[in-house]
Write an enzyme that holds these catalytic residues in place. Structure first.
Site, PDB file in Angstrom:
ATOM      1  CD  GLU A   1      -3.283  -6.278   2.922  1.00 50.11           C
ATOM      2  OE1 GLU A   1      -4.240  -5.611   3.369  1.00 50.11           O
ATOM      3  OE2 GLU A   1      -2.086  -5.974   3.082  1.00 50.11           O
TER       4      GLU A   1
ATOM      5  CD  GLU B   1      -3.225  -1.160   1.891  1.00 50.47           C
ATOM      6  OE1 GLU B   1      -3.328  -0.309   2.782  1.00 50.47           O
ATOM      7  OE2 GLU B   1      -4.128  -1.997   1.640  1.00 50.47           O
TER       8      GLU B   1
HETATM    9  O1  AHR Z   1      -5.364  -6.073   6.836  1.00 52.27           O
HETATM   10  C1  AHR Z   1      -5.257  -4.893   7.554  1.00 52.27           C
HETATM   11  C2  AHR Z   1      -4.578  -3.799   6.752  1.00 52.27           C
HETATM   12  O2  AHR Z   1      -5.339  -3.487   5.636  1.00 52.27           O
HETATM   13  C3  AHR Z   1      -3.239  -4.126   6.177  1.00 52.27           C
HETATM   14  O3  AHR Z   1      -2.206  -4.018   7.090  1.00 52.27           O
HETATM   15  C4  AHR Z   1      -3.099  -3.096   5.114  1.00 52.27           C
HETATM   16  O4  AHR Z   1      -2.258  -3.475   4.065  1.00 52.27           O
HETATM   17  C5  AHR Z   1      -4.536  -2.855   4.677  1.00 52.27           C
HETATM   18  O5  AHR Z   1      -4.843  -1.508   4.647  1.00 52.27           O
END
Ligand code: AHR
Length: 511
Positions: free
Chosen positions: A314, A192
């Site tokens: 993710e 991110e």
């Molecule tokens: O999963 C929680 C958070 O969500 C992670 O650390 C981040 O990459 C995303 O914003």
């Protein structure tokens, strides 16, 4: 009055409360892609009780453990056949300095986990502990490198420390008890980076990526698969820019897509939700398909030979933190709704594996859409765990296309989704598996599968369903949601029929 009507409708199956779908299964289709096992990847982050308590209790703990890893969780993860495990973050990764997590544990410095609740991190779980865990699980590590607050040199040396046979970093590793290098394939270059990982714009990040990636070397036969930070959701500009500027230098480009049920990011409770919220959650999660298609189309325009993989590293549901738990620890329960979300996503992912090569659900233990929850010495398996277990037959199997004309469900958020979810694959022993989900809360679904040529000799099946969509497994109680054998599938010639109960998931094994 309405109760009477409802009772009548329930008593007349096939009338009002039954949906029907006819599916053609093209098991003879040639040249189909393999479903990479990595689609079933997991994500472990230094966040809340994911690592500490969830996985690592330390060798001196009263909780039964093997070299510091809790035995119950190890065994549960082994049963799941986890193909790849991402670590150490997430947002945590871009503040993580790996050298703080090597050497004698008592000498390791502490840090504050600024992203996640300001918890003190003692670095007792570091590179050795993670890579040894991966070896114990037979899992490929996916290291997420610090680009936001780290240096090129720091990442370069980490790679050397983990994978080189000789040299200063290899000597340091040996001094810390590990002579042989580990094999590390997947390397994330920032997480991110448009947000918690450095607040960069895409143009700038693409240059930064190239610089970090250049010095992350391949040592002694270890070949890195370098994954650039990708977009969140529908940020197509990010994908375009990174592909344009750096597309020739990366093996994978990531994407994040979370399922937040409500409008305006209103997360709602993990367990206490209405039917409307349920359908909003499902339509939101099914929206990943359009997001995948659009990112893939952009990648195709820069990389028509599909050399660069799309990596959804993710994904999962994200609700309000459970009452009584630390806000920044993101601990949430997991109901039959989460099982439905997982099944629908996995069925979607299978369709895009000629570009989508890995997915990592967030997070494996005690955080968002978890497989496992712990409470001190107690552990439970979530409904989502069982979906991953039932679906693992698809790992490394050959995709089998299906065709059907679905109806649609529109939620109060205005979003729509197909009213049926399905995917099929053929494993190396030529056994066909079909996974299906019926999203309706109020109607069963009659499914007719017609095969191109196959006349099944037999079928066995498992079902996951619960008494209510809010059902979850709780500590100290018998599980409310766990798979059972399903005997409702009937074979006749080249046809197989079954009726899926409301809000259920079935996986068939067809021989
Ligand atoms: O999963 C929680 C958070 O969500 C992670 O650390 C981040 O990459 C995303 O914003």
């Amino acid at each position: 009055m309405s109760r009477v009507i409802l009772t009548l409708m329930t008593l007349i199956p096939g009338l009002l409360l039954q949906a029907q779908v006819k599916v053609s299964v093209h098991e003879t289709a040639a040249d189909q892609p393999r479903i990479p096992a990595e689609i079933y990847g997991q994500f472990s982050e230094h966040l809340g009780r994911c690592i500490y308590e969830g996985i690592w209790v330390g060798p001196d703990s009263d909780i039964p453990n093997i070299d510091g890893y809790r035995t119950d969780v190890l065994n549960a993860l082994r049963d799941l056949s986890v193909p790849v495990l991402r670590w150490p973050g997430g947002c945590f990764a871009d503040e993580y300095h790996w050298m703080d997590g090597i050497g004698p544990r008592e000498n390791r410095p502490q840090m504050v986990n600024n992203n996640w609740g300001g918890t003190v991190e003692d670095n007792s779980f570091g590179t050795h502990e993670f890579l040894n865990l991966c070896e114990m699980l037979g899992t490929q590590p996916y290291i997420s490198g610090n680009v936001g607050s780290g240096t090129v040199e720091e990442l370069a040396k980490w790679v050397e420390y983990m994978t080189a046979e000789e040299g200063t970093m290899a000597d340091l590793r040996a001094a810390n008890g590990r002579k042989e290098p580990w094999k590390v394939k997947y390397l994330g270059v920032g997480n991110e980076s448009w947000g918690c990982g450095g607040d960069m714009d895409a143009e700038y990040y693409a240059d930064v990526y190239k610089r970090y990636a250049l010095y992350a070397r391949n040592y002694d036969g270890n070949k890195l698969f370098k994954i650039a930070c990708g977009a969140s959701e529908d940020d197509y500009k990010w994908t375009k820019t990174v592909m344009k500027k750096a597309g020739g230098r990366l093996n994978g480009l990531s994407l994040h897509y979370y399922t937040v049920p409500g409008w305006d990011c209103d997360k709602g409770s993990a367990t206490d939700f209405t039917a409307d919220e349920y359908y909003n959650t499902l339509t939101r999660t099914a929206g990943v398909e359009e997001i995948l298609r659009n990112h893939i189309a952009i990648m195709d325009s820069y990389d028509p030979d599909r050399k660069v993989a799309l990596i959804l590293d993710e994904w999962g549901t994200w609700y309000e933190v459970e009452p009584g738990f630390i806000e920044g620890h993101l601990y949430q329960q997991n109901t039959m709704r989460d099982a439905m979300v997982a099944a629908i996503n996995l069925n979607i992912f299978h369709k895009y594996t000629n570009r989508l090569k890995m997915c990592n659900i967030a997070q494996v233990v005690n955080v968002l859409h978890s497989m496992i929850l712990t409470d001190g010495p107690r552990m439970l398996l979530t409904p989502t765990y069982y979906i991953f277990k039932m679906f693992k037959v698809h790992q490394d199997a050959t995709y089998v296309p299906v065709s059907y004309s679905p109806g649609s469900i529109t939620s109060t958020s205005g979003a729509s989704m197909e009213n049926f979810s399905i995917s099929a694959s053929r494993d190396k022993n030529d056994v066909l598996h079909v996974s299906m989900a019926n999203p309706y809360l109020d109607r069963e679904q009659k499914v007719t599968l017609s095969f191109d040529e196959l006349k099944p000799k037999g079928v066995s099946a498992q079902i996951l369903k619960a008494d209510g969509i809010n059902a979850y497994n709780d500590f100290g109680k018998a599980p409310s949601v766990s798979p059972a054998a399903f005997y409702g599938a009937k074979v006749s010639g080249k046809t197989l029929t079954l009726t899926l109960p409301p809000a259920s998931v079935v996986v068939l094994e067809v021989k």
